[in-house]
Write a protein that holds these residues in place. Structure first.
Motif, PDB file in Angstrom:
ATOM      1  N   LEU B  29       0.819  -1.217   0.000  1.00 56.67           N
ATOM      2  CA  LEU B  29       0.000   0.000   0.000  1.00 56.67           C
ATOM      3  C   LEU B  29       0.855   1.270   0.000  1.00 56.67           C
ATOM      4  O   LEU B  29       0.339   2.374  -0.151  1.00 56.67           O
ATOM      5  CB  LEU B  29      -0.928  -0.006   1.223  1.00 56.67           C
ATOM      6  CG  LEU B  29      -1.990  -1.108   1.209  1.00 56.67           C
ATOM      7  CD1 LEU B  29      -2.724  -1.179   2.525  1.00 56.67           C
ATOM      8  CD2 LEU B  29      -2.972  -0.886   0.070  1.00 56.67           C
ATOM      9  N   VAL B  30       2.166   1.083   0.181  1.00 58.44           N
ATOM     10  CA  VAL B  30       3.041   2.264   0.322  1.00 58.44           C
ATOM     11  C   VAL B  30       3.098   3.140  -0.937  1.00 58.44           C
ATOM     12  O   VAL B  30       2.950   4.362  -0.843  1.00 58.44           O
ATOM     13  CB  VAL B  30       4.448   1.839   0.807  1.00 58.44           C
ATOM     14  CG1 VAL B  30       5.435   2.987   0.734  1.00 58.44           C
ATOM     15  CG2 VAL B  30       4.372   1.288   2.225  1.00 58.44           C
ATOM     16  N   GLU B  32       1.052   3.953  -3.127  1.00 54.35           N
ATOM     17  CA  GLU B  32      -0.129   4.800  -3.347  1.00 54.35           C
ATOM     18  C   GLU B  32      -0.360   5.752  -2.177  1.00 54.35           C
ATOM     19  O   GLU B  32      -1.307   6.527  -2.181  1.00 54.35           O
ATOM     20  CB  GLU B  32      -1.381   3.927  -3.528  1.00 54.35           C
ATOM     21  CG  GLU B  32      -1.310   2.937  -4.695  1.00 54.35           C
ATOM     22  CD  GLU B  32      -1.255   3.617  -6.052  1.00 54.35           C
ATOM     23  OE1 GLU B  32      -1.631   4.804  -6.138  1.00 54.35           O
ATOM     24  OE2 GLU B  32      -0.806   2.969  -7.014  1.00 54.35           O
ATOM     25  N   SER B  33       0.481   5.677  -1.143  1.00 47.77           N
ATOM     26  CA  SER B  33       0.244   6.474   0.058  1.00 47.77           C
ATOM     27  C   SER B  33       0.722   7.915  -0.119  1.00 47.77           C
ATOM     28  O   SER B  33       1.713   8.179  -0.785  1.00 47.77           O
ATOM     29  CB  SER B  33       0.991   5.838   1.237  1.00 47.77           C
ATOM     30  OG  SER B  33       1.088   6.759   2.285  1.00 47.77           O
ATOM     31  N   SER B  34       0.002   8.840   0.503  1.00 45.84           N
ATOM     32  CA  SER B  34       0.471  10.230   0.448  1.00 45.84           C
ATOM     33  C   SER B  34       0.965  10.671   1.828  1.00 45.84           C
ATOM     34  O   SER B  34       1.194  11.856   2.059  1.00 45.84           O
ATOM     35  CB  SER B  34      -0.658  11.145  -0.034  1.00 45.84           C
ATOM     36  OG  SER B  34      -1.788  10.947   0.775  1.00 45.84           O
ATOM     37  N   LEU B  35       1.146   9.722   2.732  1.00 39.85           N
ATOM     38  CA  LEU B  35       1.661  10.042   4.073  1.00 39.85           C
ATOM     39  C   LEU B  35       3.063  10.632   3.994  1.00 39.85           C
ATOM     40  O   LEU B  35       3.889  10.184   3.206  1.00 39.85           O
ATOM     41  CB  LEU B  35       1.770   8.755   4.894  1.00 39.85           C
ATOM     42  CG  LEU B  35       0.595   8.276   5.740  1.00 39.85           C
ATOM     43  CD1 LEU B  35       0.978   6.988   6.454  1.00 39.85           C
ATOM     44  CD2 LEU B  35       0.230   9.342   6.753  1.00 39.85           C
ATOM     45  N   ILE B  47       6.489   4.420   6.348  1.00 40.17           N
ATOM     46  CA  ILE B  47       5.080   4.578   5.973  1.00 40.17           C
ATOM     47  C   ILE B  47       4.243   3.401   6.460  1.00 40.17           C
ATOM     48  O   ILE B  47       3.171   3.604   7.027  1.00 40.17           O
ATOM     49  CB  ILE B  47       4.943   4.836   4.456  1.00 40.17           C
ATOM     50  CG1 ILE B  47       5.468   6.246   4.158  1.00 40.17           C
ATOM     51  CG2 ILE B  47       3.489   4.699   4.002  1.00 40.17           C
ATOM     52  CD1 ILE B  47       5.477   6.651   2.710  1.00 40.17           C
ATOM     53  N   TRP B  48       4.744   2.156   6.282  1.00 40.42           N
ATOM     54  CA  TRP B  48       3.901   1.064   6.819  1.00 40.42           C
ATOM     55  C   TRP B  48       3.822   1.140   8.328  1.00 40.42           C
ATOM     56  O   TRP B  48       2.792   0.828   8.919  1.00 40.42           O
ATOM     57  CB  TRP B  48       4.247  -0.322   6.287  1.00 40.42           C
ATOM     58  CG  TRP B  48       5.626  -0.925   6.492  1.00 40.42           C
ATOM     59  CD1 TRP B  48       6.535  -1.224   5.513  1.00 40.42           C
ATOM     60  CD2 TRP B  48       6.226  -1.392   7.723  1.00 40.42           C
ATOM     61  NE1 TRP B  48       7.664  -1.804   6.050  1.00 40.42           N
ATOM     62  CE2 TRP B  48       7.497  -1.934   7.394  1.00 40.42           C
ATOM     63  CE3 TRP B  48       5.836  -1.404   9.055  1.00 40.42           C
ATOM     64  CZ2 TRP B  48       8.368  -2.475   8.348  1.00 40.42           C
ATOM     65  CZ3 TRP B  48       6.708  -1.939  10.012  1.00 40.42           C
ATOM     66  CH2 TRP B  48       7.951  -2.462   9.661  1.00 40.42           C
ATOM     67  N   MET B  51       1.254   3.736   9.065  1.00 44.82           N
ATOM     68  CA  MET B  51      -0.079   3.223   8.686  1.00 44.82           C
ATOM     69  C   MET B  51      -0.591   2.265   9.760  1.00 44.82           C
ATOM     70  O   MET B  51      -1.764   2.314  10.132  1.00 44.82           O
ATOM     71  CB  MET B  51      -0.002   2.471   7.345  1.00 44.82           C
ATOM     72  CG  MET B  51      -0.010   3.364   6.140  1.00 44.82           C
ATOM     73  SD  MET B  51       0.164   2.319   4.674  1.00 44.82           S
ATOM     74  CE  MET B  51      -0.817   3.233   3.532  1.00 44.82           C
TER      75      MET B  51
END
Ligand code: SF4
Lengths: 237, 313
Positions: B29-30, B32-35, B47-48, B51
């Motif tokens: 999922l990383v 596509e992440s905007s974190l 990021i994970w 999340m």
């Protein structure tokens, strides 16, 4: 006629070639690139390159890596490594292995760094080479980060070094930064507008063991390469 | 509903399924992440980690792959554990010691509650054969690399549902591919969500994705065969073996040039010089940090590399 149009981040250049000979060239600030294309000129003989290569009329657009390779080989078919010092980035191309590296993350080792220094002294960037040549020694500048190098430069002025000596030191730091990107080679060609600064060329010669070549008009090599590419396209019909 | 086990890198998915659980590769999922994670070295783990800490990843437990792989994951995994997540640490051997790996697989099996459904081994082995066929399809210019990559990268967890995943595999379109150069992509996978599409737009056909190929290459039907196979996991072991494996694949897949993707603050970046010394191919090294669509800087490099392979002798 084959035309190479190089619209970079600070200047735009054009080279016209006929039978592999340069018959015309011109340089203007980037935002005035339109002056390089005559009214009614046919796009079908233009190859563009540079930052804005896909924003200008053209038959084909190619990157500065390819134009630099073609242009540098025109000047010296045996050149091994090219260092293209641009306004916003520096590219090092190793023609022996078809590999390249681009520094576009940090301003040290790019024209922007020298602009910053010239701005600080309130002098034209074109005078840096002349000032460099007047220094007999250089102030030590260790930082390879552009921003920190400027503060280090100020400390050296405070410490009593002259402007000329500090500029000499800056060029030296600049050359060290470039040298980190350059693989061992017999011949290294420096190209790009920044190379018109003789202080940079001197410093790179000091730092690298290779034979350093600077072509006649170093700022035109990419436009020249683009025109040569147009010639190739023409030949292949 | 089956319990979901987060995995931070390659953990034999057939074993997790056989234990009646379903794996979820937390990296998937990383891209596509905007974190923008607060404290970070490598953006993948940061990021994970965030999340999971924010409750944005629906997992019941976590298996952190540490030994032979990634110390950033080891630290970020412990942050997740300290926050209350049931966490297990899985270590690959550096020296291909199958006894050691077998003992690791036994511990993992205990953590997962024991093997309950042996037929998952053969089911997943069949899917991996399909994956290898898909991989060959793009080697033979009969499928787009971007389509094949998104299928192959999912072999780490088989999209949490092997039945659905099989349909995805069946749906990868077969089509003739036109390109100017054949490329191998080595290193950890790019964090950019559109890397393969961007490469394709410059005529670069990726015929080898190093890490996803490991997902397909390794497998087994019981702890012994898993231990034998997964002890060969190239990213965990000696770089010498990895270079040999890569060389064979470059030759077999008739590659013109190599792109080495490196991740900011990842120790694998240090391997760049070794690849440059031992792989006799034009190499482009690119580095990513946060997951964002391909930047202009990346595009310039890919375009220039493509030209270089095509224009230069
Ligand atoms: S990219 Fe490197 S640092 Fe990041 S998770 Fe993967 S192995 Fe670890």
């Amino acid at each position: 006629m084959n035309i190479g149009l190089d619209v970079g981040s600070t200047t735009a250049k054009v080279v016209h070639m006929e039978d592999s000979e340069v018959i015309f060239s011109k340089v203007v600030p980037s935002h005035r690139w339109i002056e390089l294309i005559n009214d009614g000129q046919d796009d079908r003989n233009i190859v563009s390159t540079g930052y804005f290569r896909k924003r200008v009329p053209r038959f084909a657009a190619i990157t500065e890596i390819t134009t630099a390779s073609l242009g540098a080989r025109y000047h010296d078919p045996d050149v091994q490594v090219i260092v293209d010092i641009g306004g916003q980035d520096t590219k090092v191309i190793d023609l022996r292995s078809n590999t390249f590296v681009i520094n576009d993350k940090c301003s040290a080792g790019t024209g922007a760094f020298l602009e910053l220094a010239a701005h600080y002294f309130d002098i034209p960037v074109g005078s840096l080479g002349e000032l460099h040549s007047r220094a007999t020694k250089g102030a030590q500048i260790n930082n390879t980060c552009g921003v920190f190098a400027i503060s280090e430069m100020i400390s050296q002025l405070v410490g009593g070094f002259s402007m000329e000596e500090v500029i000499y030191g800056l060029h030296q730091a600049f050359a060290m930064r470039i040298a980190q990107m350059v693989p061992p080679a017999n011949t290294v060609m420096l190209i790009g507008g920044t190379v018109q600064n003789t202080g940079i060329v001197d410093s790179v010669k000091n730092v690298l063991d290779s034979k350093i070549e600077v072509p006649g008009a170093p700022q035109l090599v990419n436009a020249l390469g683009a025109a040569l590419y147009m010639e190739r396209l023409d030949d292949s019909g | 509903m089956k319990e979901t086990v987060g995995i931070t890198a390659l953990v034999p998915p057939e074993l997790i399924y056989a234990c009646g659980k379903r794996p979820m590769d937390v990296n998937n999922l990383v891209p596509e992440s905007s974190l923008s994670p607060g404290s970070k070295l490598c953006a993948w783990t940061a990021i994970w980690r965030d999340m999971i800490l924010n409750g944005g990843l629906d997992i019941d437990s976590l298996v952190v792959v540490a030994g032979g792989d990634c110390h950033n994951a080891l630290v970020d995994g412990q942050k997740v554990e300290l926050n209350g997540m049931s966490t297990h640490y899985f270590f690959y051997p550096f020296d291909r010691d199958t006894d050691y790996l077998r003992s690791q697989l036994e511990k993992l099996t205990r953590f997962l509650g024991g093997i309950k459904d042996e037929k998952m081994f053969s089911l997943i082995s069949d899917l991996k054969s399909k994956g290898r066929a898909l991989d060959e399809l793009r080697v033979n210019d009969r499928a787009r690399a971007s389509d094949v990559f998104s299928a192959l990268i999912s072999f780490s967890d088989l999209c949490r549902n092997p039945d659905v995943f099989e349909k995805t595999l069946n749906n990868v379109p077969e089509t003739d591919v036109e390109y100017s150069s054949r490329i191998a992509l080595i290193g950890v996978p790019p964090i950019y969500p559109d890397f393969h599409e961007t490469a394709e737009s410059f005529g670069l056909h990726v015929v080898y994705d190093e890490l996803p190929y490991e997902f397909l290459r390794l497998g087994g039907s019981d702890l012994d065969s898993l231990a034998r196979s997964y002890s060969e996991y190239s990213f965990a072991g000696s770089i010498k073996n990895r270079v040999e494996l890569i060389k064979d694949e470059l030759q077999r897949r008739r590659v013109d040039g190599v792109i080495h993707y490196t991740q900011f603050a990842c120790h694998h970046t240090l391997e760049d010089e070794i690849f440059r010394e031992y792989l006799d191919y034009p190499i482009l090294t690119v580095q990513g940090d946060l997951p964002r669509p391909s930047s202009e800087q990346l595009k310039l490099r890919l375009e220039a590399f493509s030209e270089m392979l095509e224009v230069m002798p």
